[in-house]
Scaffold this motif. Structure first.
Motif, PDB file in Angstrom:
ATOM      1  N   GLY A  43       0.809  -1.214   0.000  1.00  0.00           N
ATOM      2  CA  GLY A  43       0.000   0.000   0.000  1.00  0.00           C
ATOM      3  C   GLY A  43       0.835   1.254   0.000  1.00  0.00           C
ATOM      4  N   HIS A  44       0.185   2.358  -0.362  1.00  0.00           N
ATOM      5  CA  HIS A  44       0.893   3.628  -0.557  1.00  0.00           C
ATOM      6  C   HIS A  44       0.304   4.788   0.241  1.00  0.00           C
ATOM      7  N   GLU A  45      -0.694   4.524   1.073  1.00  0.00           N
ATOM      8  CA  GLU A  45      -1.377   5.609   1.762  1.00  0.00           C
ATOM      9  C   GLU A  45      -0.667   6.071   3.032  1.00  0.00           C
ATOM     10  N   CYS A  46       0.098   5.190   3.663  1.00  0.00           N
ATOM     11  CA  CYS A  46       0.777   5.544   4.905  1.00  0.00           C
ATOM     12  C   CYS A  46       1.768   6.681   4.673  1.00  0.00           C
ATOM     13  N   LYS A  47       1.751   7.666   5.560  1.00  0.00           N
ATOM     14  CA  LYS A  47       2.638   8.818   5.419  1.00  0.00           C
ATOM     15  C   LYS A  47       4.110   8.429   5.469  1.00  0.00           C
ATOM     16  N   ALA A  48       4.427   7.391   6.224  1.00  0.00           N
ATOM     17  CA  ALA A  48       5.821   6.962   6.352  1.00  0.00           C
ATOM     18  C   ALA A  48       6.277   6.122   5.170  1.00  0.00           C
ATOM     19  N   ILE A  49       5.344   5.558   4.392  1.00  0.00           N
ATOM     20  CA  ILE A  49       5.699   4.622   3.342  1.00  0.00           C
ATOM     21  C   ILE A  49       5.483   5.217   1.950  1.00  0.00           C
ATOM     22  N   GLY A  50       4.252   5.511   1.594  1.00  0.00           N
ATOM     23  CA  GLY A  50       3.982   6.126   0.294  1.00  0.00           C
ATOM     24  C   GLY A  50       4.552   5.305  -0.857  1.00  0.00           C
ATOM     25  N   ASP A  51       5.301   5.973  -1.745  1.00  0.00           N
ATOM     26  CA  ASP A  51       5.807   5.287  -2.930  1.00  0.00           C
ATOM     27  C   ASP A  51       7.064   4.461  -2.660  1.00  0.00           C
ATOM     28  N   ARG A  52       7.427   4.320  -1.392  1.00  0.00           N
ATOM     29  CA  ARG A  52       8.516   3.397  -1.041  1.00  0.00           C
ATOM     30  C   ARG A  52       8.073   1.947  -1.210  1.00  0.00           C
ATOM     31  N   SER A  53       6.781   1.715  -1.239  1.00  0.00           N
ATOM     32  CA  SER A  53       6.211   0.377  -1.382  1.00  0.00           C
ATOM     33  C   SER A  53       6.145  -0.022  -2.854  1.00  0.00           C
ATOM     34  N   PHE A  54       6.403  -1.302  -3.131  1.00  0.00           N
ATOM     35  CA  PHE A  54       6.324  -1.787  -4.508  1.00  0.00           C
ATOM     36  C   PHE A  54       4.896  -1.770  -5.029  1.00  0.00           C
ATOM     37  N   CYS A  55       3.933  -2.185  -4.188  1.00  0.00           N
ATOM     38  CA  CYS A  55       2.593  -2.415  -4.702  1.00  0.00           C
ATOM     39  C   CYS A  55       1.594  -2.522  -3.555  1.00  0.00           C
ATOM     40  N   GLU A  56       0.320  -2.518  -3.884  1.00  0.00           N
ATOM     41  CA  GLU A  56      -0.731  -2.716  -2.894  1.00  0.00           C
ATOM     42  C   GLU A  56      -1.082  -4.191  -2.721  1.00  0.00           C
ATOM     43  N   GLU A  57      -0.786  -5.008  -3.722  1.00  0.00           N
ATOM     44  CA  GLU A  57      -1.181  -6.409  -3.712  1.00  0.00           C
ATOM     45  C   GLU A  57       0.016  -7.317  -3.462  1.00  0.00           C
ATOM     46  N   VAL A  58      -0.266  -8.463  -2.869  1.00  0.00           N
ATOM     47  CA  VAL A  58       0.802  -9.352  -2.419  1.00  0.00           C
ATOM     48  C   VAL A  58       1.637  -9.888  -3.577  1.00  0.00           C
ATOM     49  N   GLU A  59       0.987 -10.479  -4.565  1.00  0.00           N
ATOM     50  CA  GLU A  59       1.725 -11.218  -5.591  1.00  0.00           C
ATOM     51  C   GLU A  59       2.696 -10.338  -6.377  1.00  0.00           C
ATOM     52  N   PRO A  60       2.269  -9.195  -6.916  1.00  0.00           N
ATOM     53  CA  PRO A  60       3.250  -8.361  -7.620  1.00  0.00           C
ATOM     54  C   PRO A  60       4.308  -7.772  -6.694  1.00  0.00           C
ATOM     55  N   ALA A  61       3.948  -7.478  -5.453  1.00  0.00           N
ATOM     56  CA  ALA A  61       4.947  -6.963  -4.512  1.00  0.00           C
ATOM     57  C   ALA A  61       6.035  -7.994  -4.264  1.00  0.00           C
ATOM     58  N   VAL A  62       5.650  -9.250  -4.108  1.00  0.00           N
ATOM     59  CA  VAL A  62       6.637 -10.310  -3.875  1.00  0.00           C
ATOM     60  C   VAL A  62       7.523 -10.497  -5.102  1.00  0.00           C
ATOM     61  N   ARG A  63       6.922 -10.501  -6.292  1.00  0.00           N
ATOM     62  CA  ARG A  63       7.707 -10.679  -7.520  1.00  0.00           C
ATOM     63  C   ARG A  63       8.740  -9.563  -7.678  1.00  0.00           C
TER      64      ARG A  63
END
Length: 347
Positions: free
Chosen positions: A125-145
């Motif tokens: 996810g990307h909504e957290c103020k501390a994380i935002g676009d630091r995250s790969f994705c909102e969903e598990v499978e593409p984030a893991v890949r």
């Protein structure tokens, strides 16, 4: 038993800082933008640290990419992790790009004689103020890949990986730098979603270290994950079978304040299962911990902990001149910088 990673005030190593780094409790340090002027200066600083402190020190940094990149001028402008899936439509090209970003980031850092950049972020996810676009994705499978590809690149460059922020920081809005966030979701949701990138990458033997979140998951435990035996021992060690290093996130952050003063925070994090503690931007707190933290001289887990720590030191490195002449660096540095610029332009 060395356990603390501390920070420096500026762009040169002060005499009192050299003394702190030599303290038996200090295992290493983390560098920030305030320690950086240009590439020549940061290389000279690291060389001076290695020369003056007569013991192995784990030298670390947050050089994730995107908005969390401590060294910029003279280095590849690394893309934000969200940009791989958001800006590239071809799934195969997404993975190639993520892998090359992991390799290039790690190769540039090891060329400076830096052991570890704390990456990748595995939060969803990307909504957290501390994380935002630091995250790969909102969903598990593409984030893991994508994370797996990024990790493959880091490992090819000889750098250990640190998955953060266990068991997942992406679904709280509050910034743990400024307060202690509470995740109010049912435990089943956390285990079905947020913990999955950690669980799957641990099962694939791709994570060398894990950094827990300063987040309280109210339906699971009353303590932040960074100070929770439930999360670090029952879940991470026993249920997920993780045998790598556990770093605390920065105990100077406001999110760690729930655990007490700096000595109490350190004690709780160690008792919960952290191997190494980060304490930054709190020079008085650092001295308090070094003066007052009491450790067992020969704890039962000492040998395993030392093995984990040794595994974090970089395995190989180019010199900077060698690196920047390689075809791989030449082909990818401009591409990754352009991806980051496109991402910034799109926002």
């Amino acid at each position: 038993m060395s356990t603390l990673l501390i920070d420096l005030k500026g762009q040169e190593l002060l005499a009192e800082e050299a003394e702190l780094l030599a303290h038996p409790l200090v295992a290493g340090l983390i560098l920030f933008t305030r320690n950086f002027y240009d590439r020549s200066q940061i290389q000279a600083l690291i060389k001076d640290i290695r020369r003056r402190v007569k013991k192995p020190l784990l030298i670390t940094v947050d050089q994730e990419g995107g908005r969390v990149q401590r060294f910029r001028e003279g280095f590849t402008q690394l893309p934000a992790m969200q940009s791989f899936a958001a800006m590239i439509r071809d799934p195969a090209l997404q993975l190639i790009t993520a892998k090359e970003a992991g390799w290039l980031m790690a190769a540039e850092m090891t060329a400076l004689d830096i052991d570890l950049s704390f990456a990748p972020v595995l939060d969803l996810g990307h909504e957290c103020k501390a994380i935002g676009d630091r995250s790969f994705c909102e969903e598990v499978e593409p984030a893991v890949r994508l994370a797996s590809a990024f990790i493959d690149g880091m490992h090819q460059a000889g750098m250990a990986t640190t998955g953060k922020h266990f068991p997942g920081h992406g679904h709280v809005l509050a910034d743990s730098h400024l307060e202690t966030p509470y995740d109010e979701r049912p435990s089943a949701v956390i285990f079905e979603r947020d913990i999955q990138p950690f669980q799957q990458l641990i099962a694939q033997n791709k994570l060398d270290a894990v950094m827990p979140a300063h987040v309280i998951y109210r339906h699971c435990d009353s303590q932040p994950a960074s100070g929770s035996k439930y999360w670090l021992q029952d879940i991470l060690r026993q249920e997920l079978g993780f045998d790598g290093t556990v770093f605390s996130d920065d105990l100077g952050m406001k999110g760690a304040g729930f655990m007490g003063d700096f000595v109490a925070r350190s004690e709780k994090a160690l008792s919960a299962g952290c191997d190494l503690l980060l304490l930054c931007n709190e020079p008085e707190g650092t001295v308090q911990v070094l003066d007052n933290l009491k450790l067992e001289e020969n704890p039962p887990h000492f040998a395993a902990r030392q093995r984990r720590l040794q595994s974090l030191f970089k395995k190989k490195a180019f010199s900077w001149n060698e690196l920047t002449k390689t075809r791989r660096w030449l082909e990818n540095s401009k591409k990754l910088t352009a991806l980051q610029q496109s991402w910034l332009d799109s926002k």
